[in-house]
Design a protein around this motif. Sequence first.
Motif, PDB file in Angstrom:
ATOM      1  N   ARG A 184       0.821  -1.221   0.000  1.00 31.85           N
ATOM      2  CA  ARG A 184       0.000   0.000   0.000  1.00 31.85           C
ATOM      3  C   ARG A 184       0.848   1.261   0.000  1.00 31.85           C
ATOM      4  NH1 ARG A 184      -2.939  -2.839   4.082  1.00 31.85           N
ATOM      5  NH2 ARG A 184      -1.782  -1.593   5.570  1.00 31.85           N
ATOM      6  N   LEU A 185       2.093   1.163   0.473  1.00 34.06           N
ATOM      7  CA  LEU A 185       2.975   2.326   0.560  1.00 34.06           C
ATOM      8  C   LEU A 185       3.893   2.467  -0.646  1.00 34.06           C
ATOM      9  CD1 LEU A 185       3.990   1.978   4.310  1.00 34.06           C
ATOM     10  CD2 LEU A 185       2.228   3.469   3.324  1.00 34.06           C
ATOM     11  N   GLY A 186       3.918   1.476  -1.508  1.00 30.66           N
ATOM     12  CA  GLY A 186       4.849   1.491  -2.633  1.00 30.66           C
ATOM     13  C   GLY A 186       4.464   2.473  -3.721  1.00 30.66           C
ATOM     14  N   ASP A 187       5.454   3.218  -4.187  1.00 30.53           N
ATOM     15  CA  ASP A 187       5.276   4.088  -5.351  1.00 30.53           C
ATOM     16  C   ASP A 187       5.459   3.285  -6.629  1.00 30.53           C
ATOM     17  OD1 ASP A 187       5.138   6.577  -3.783  1.00 30.53           O
ATOM     18  OD2 ASP A 187       7.240   6.140  -3.347  1.00 30.53           O
ATOM     19  N   VAL A 188       6.331   2.270  -6.547  1.00 35.72           N
ATOM     20  CA  VAL A 188       6.608   1.354  -7.654  1.00 35.72           C
ATOM     21  C   VAL A 188       6.420  -0.062  -7.121  1.00 35.72           C
ATOM     22  CG1 VAL A 188       8.387   0.464  -9.221  1.00 35.72           C
ATOM     23  CG2 VAL A 188       8.262   2.917  -8.754  1.00 35.72           C
ATOM     24  N   LEU A 189       5.576  -0.836  -7.785  1.00 37.06           N
ATOM     25  CA  LEU A 189       5.373  -2.233  -7.419  1.00 37.06           C
ATOM     26  C   LEU A 189       5.913  -3.112  -8.529  1.00 37.06           C
ATOM     27  CD1 LEU A 189       1.671  -2.127  -6.122  1.00 37.06           C
ATOM     28  CD2 LEU A 189       3.785  -1.862  -4.802  1.00 37.06           C
ATOM     29  N   HIS A 190       6.605  -4.197  -8.154  1.00 33.83           N
ATOM     30  CA  HIS A 190       7.107  -5.155  -9.139  1.00 33.83           C
ATOM     31  C   HIS A 190       6.771  -6.557  -8.670  1.00 33.83           C
ATOM     32  CE1 HIS A 190      10.151  -7.991 -10.742  1.00 33.83           C
ATOM     33  NE2 HIS A 190       9.699  -7.450 -11.852  1.00 33.83           N
ATOM     34  N   GLU A 191       6.289  -7.363  -9.591  1.00 32.03           N
ATOM     35  CA  GLU A 191       5.986  -8.759  -9.281  1.00 32.03           C
ATOM     36  C   GLU A 191       6.393  -9.629 -10.457  1.00 32.03           C
ATOM     37  OE1 GLU A 191       2.312 -10.554  -7.102  1.00 32.03           O
ATOM     38  OE2 GLU A 191       1.813 -10.426  -9.223  1.00 32.03           O
ATOM     39  N   GLU A 192       6.898 -10.802 -10.161  1.00 33.87           N
ATOM     40  CA  GLU A 192       7.186 -11.780 -11.207  1.00 33.87           C
ATOM     41  C   GLU A 192       5.983 -12.693 -11.322  1.00 33.87           C
ATOM     42  OE1 GLU A 192      10.977 -13.684 -10.739  1.00 33.87           O
ATOM     43  OE2 GLU A 192      11.963 -11.771 -10.368  1.00 33.87           O
ATOM     44  N   SER A 193       5.336 -12.653 -12.491  1.00 33.14           N
ATOM     45  CA  SER A 193       4.121 -13.428 -12.705  1.00 33.14           C
ATOM     46  C   SER A 193       3.843 -13.524 -14.197  1.00 33.14           C
ATOM     47  CB  SER A 193       2.925 -12.767 -12.014  1.00 33.14           C
ATOM     48  OG  SER A 193       1.723 -13.417 -12.350  1.00 33.14           O
ATOM     49  N   ALA A 194       3.240 -14.632 -14.594  1.00 29.83           N
ATOM     50  CA  ALA A 194       2.821 -14.796 -15.983  1.00 29.83           C
ATOM     51  C   ALA A 194       1.306 -14.681 -16.111  1.00 29.83           C
ATOM     52  CB  ALA A 194       3.285 -16.159 -16.511  1.00 29.83           C
ATOM     53  N   ALA A 195       0.614 -14.362 -15.021  1.00 28.11           N
ATOM     54  CA  ALA A 195      -0.846 -14.309 -15.020  1.00 28.11           C
ATOM     55  C   ALA A 195      -1.360 -13.170 -15.889  1.00 28.11           C
ATOM     56  CB  ALA A 195      -1.361 -14.147 -13.590  1.00 28.11           C
ATOM     57  N   PRO A 196      -2.252 -13.463 -16.831  1.00 31.26           N
ATOM     58  CA  PRO A 196      -2.828 -12.399 -17.661  1.00 31.26           C
ATOM     59  C   PRO A 196      -3.609 -11.398 -16.809  1.00 31.26           C
ATOM     60  CG  PRO A 196      -3.461 -14.588 -18.470  1.00 31.26           C
ATOM     61  CD  PRO A 196      -2.779 -14.777 -17.157  1.00 31.26           C
TER      62      PRO A 196
END
Length: 146
Positions: free
Chosen positions: A49-61
């Motif tokens: 909730r506090l992130g200005d930039v979010l990154h996730e590794e995922s192949a989900a459409p």
Amino acid sequence: MALTVHVAPAAVVPRVERVRVTLRCPGRGAGFVDEHVRVALPAPEGWARLGDVLHEESAAPGRAEWLASRYPGALVVAVSDGEACRLRVGACGREVLLRAGPCGVPPWPVIASLAHAFAGAGGGWFSATAAADVSHPPTRSQPTGW
């Protein structure tokens, strides 16, 4: 003109970094400095909730769109899967598909931080540059020379 970019992350807690991006371009004065919180998902409770930039590794459409709607405070959402990354900038931003080039897979979290810096700096930074030299500390999964 060549743009010089320096990305300097500092760990806050595991999977959360305070990132400082410095943009310098000849003829553009003192440059531009962007500071933001970058969160690698999944993250410890509450940090997304506090992130200005979010990154996730995922192949989900549709994952980038879902994350952007769930965490509207994040200016940039990046979802990567190896050689591709889906990037959204802004609450109503369109999703952009980025692919690795001949130099190999870039550090997608760093690319997401650059997108945040350019969004803050304004469009003039894009039009004034033809090339960029990017420096950042190597990540565990990225080669030193990228």
